[in-house]
Design an enzyme around this catalytic site. Structure first.
Site, mmCIF file in Angstrom:
data_model
loop_
_atom_site.group_PDB
_atom_site.id
_atom_site.type_symbol
_atom_site.label_atom_id
_atom_site.label_comp_id
_atom_site.label_asym_id
_atom_site.label_seq_id
_atom_site.Cartn_x
_atom_site.Cartn_y
_atom_site.Cartn_z
ATOM 1 C CE LYS A 31 12.296 31.812 11.308
ATOM 2 N NZ LYS A 31 10.988 31.600 12.060
ATOM 3 C CG HIS B 203 13.998 29.143 15.953
ATOM 4 N ND1 HIS B 203 12.846 28.405 15.793
ATOM 5 C CD2 HIS B 203 14.803 28.430 16.794
ATOM 6 C CE1 HIS B 203 12.965 27.272 16.499
ATOM 7 N NE2 HIS B 203 14.134 27.269 17.116
ATOM 8 C CG PHE C 154 3.041 26.781 8.087
ATOM 9 C CD1 PHE C 154 4.302 26.507 8.611
ATOM 10 C CD2 PHE C 154 1.935 26.634 8.919
ATOM 11 C CE1 PHE C 154 4.465 26.083 9.920
ATOM 12 C CE2 PHE C 154 2.087 26.207 10.241
ATOM 13 C CZ PHE C 154 3.366 25.935 10.738
ATOM 14 N NE ARG D 18 9.080 35.288 15.995
ATOM 15 C CZ ARG D 18 8.860 34.048 16.445
ATOM 16 N NH1 ARG D 18 8.008 33.830 17.434
ATOM 17 N NH2 ARG D 18 9.496 33.026 15.903
HETATM 18 P P1 IDP Z 1 7.672 29.664 16.594
HETATM 19 O O1 IDP Z 1 8.791 30.005 15.631
HETATM 20 O O2 IDP Z 1 7.074 30.895 17.222
HETATM 21 O O3 IDP Z 1 8.064 28.609 17.604
HETATM 22 P P2 IDP Z 1 6.147 27.578 15.213
HETATM 23 O O4 IDP Z 1 4.690 27.344 15.375
HETATM 24 O O5 IDP Z 1 7.099 26.593 15.825
HETATM 25 O O6 IDP Z 1 6.459 29.067 15.712
HETATM 26 O O7 IDP Z 1 6.426 27.671 13.636
HETATM 27 C C1 IDP Z 1 7.746 27.652 13.147
HETATM 28 C C2 IDP Z 1 7.858 28.710 12.069
HETATM 29 O O8 IDP Z 1 6.991 28.383 10.982
HETATM 30 C C3 IDP Z 1 7.406 30.123 12.475
HETATM 31 O O9 IDP Z 1 8.380 30.851 13.187
HETATM 32 C C4 IDP Z 1 7.118 30.738 11.127
HETATM 33 O O10 IDP Z 1 8.335 31.098 10.435
HETATM 34 C C5 IDP Z 1 6.466 29.568 10.406
HETATM 35 N N1 IDP Z 1 5.005 29.558 10.600
HETATM 36 C C6 IDP Z 1 4.306 29.194 11.706
HETATM 37 N N2 IDP Z 1 2.986 29.301 11.525
HETATM 38 C C7 IDP Z 1 2.815 29.739 10.256
HETATM 39 C C8 IDP Z 1 1.663 30.044 9.458
HETATM 40 O O11 IDP Z 1 0.515 29.931 9.896
HETATM 41 N N3 IDP Z 1 1.916 30.484 8.194
HETATM 42 C C9 IDP Z 1 3.160 30.618 7.672
HETATM 43 N N4 IDP Z 1 4.278 30.326 8.386
HETATM 44 C C10 IDP Z 1 4.111 29.903 9.664
HETATM 45 MG MG MG Z 2 8.516 26.617 17.306
#
Ligand code: IDP
Ligand code: MG
Length: 135
Positions: free
Chosen positions: A9, A115, A57, A102
């Site tokens: 990313k 990601h 977000f 991470r």
């Molecule tokens: P993941 O990447 O671990 O699958 P997801 O819940 O699918 O997590 O969220 C996608 C992306 O959105 C995360 O990797 C992160 O960059 C962002 N994100 C997720 N939750 C939050 C939050 O609570 N605050 C800010 N950004 C978030």
């Molecule tokens: Mg995800």
């Protein structure tokens, strides 16, 4: 052999962490079957993260993911989807174990460096997004 879709990313590209992350990928026995680089347009970002539409977000996430170049890739190994998510660690780096990408590289819950597709079905869809016909 299973495949998953991974992305380095913008926060990691910006800090010149592409090489070390690719090394970790190979040391963990993933084969890199495809890789490219691009900067996502606003439209591509919205399409890629459409499942998050309406979350607090969401707008910030779209701005971040399209803020600079990313490196999507197709990774292959046994259990690729689960093993890549294990190597990444959880979304929030504060909750990630010390050996995870991470924990080592993320800045915060949004700028979390990598990601990974969340299921085999998502992996197929996301691989098509970046590497399919018309991508
Ligand atoms: P993941 O990447 O671990 O699958 P997801 O819940 O699918 O997590 O969220 C996608 C992306 O959105 C995360 O990797 C992160 O960059 C962002 N994100 C997720 N939750 C939050 C939050 O609570 N605050 C800010 N950004 C978030
Ligand atoms: Mg995800």
């Amino acid at each position: 052999m299973e495949q998953t879709l991974a992305i380095i990313k913008p926060d990691a590209v910006e800090r010149q962490l592409v090489g070390v992350i690719l090394s970790e990928i190979e040391m963990n026995r993933f084969a890199i079957r495809a890789i490219r680089t691009l900067r996502l347009s606003a439209e591509q970002a919205a399409r890629f993260y459409r499942e998050h539409l309406g979350k607090p977000f969401y707008e910030s996430l779209l701005a971040y993911i399209s803020s600079g170049p990313v490196f999507p890739m197709v990774l292959e190994r046994e259990g690729a989807v689960e093993e890549w998510r294990r190597l990444m660690g959880p979304t929030d780096p504060a909750k990630a174990g010390p050996l995870t990408l991470r924990h080592r590289f993320a800045i915060d819950i949004q700028r979390n460096s990598v990601h990974g597709a969340d299921s085999p079905a998502t992996a197929v869809r996301e691989i098509d997004f970046f590497f399919g016909e018309g991508a």
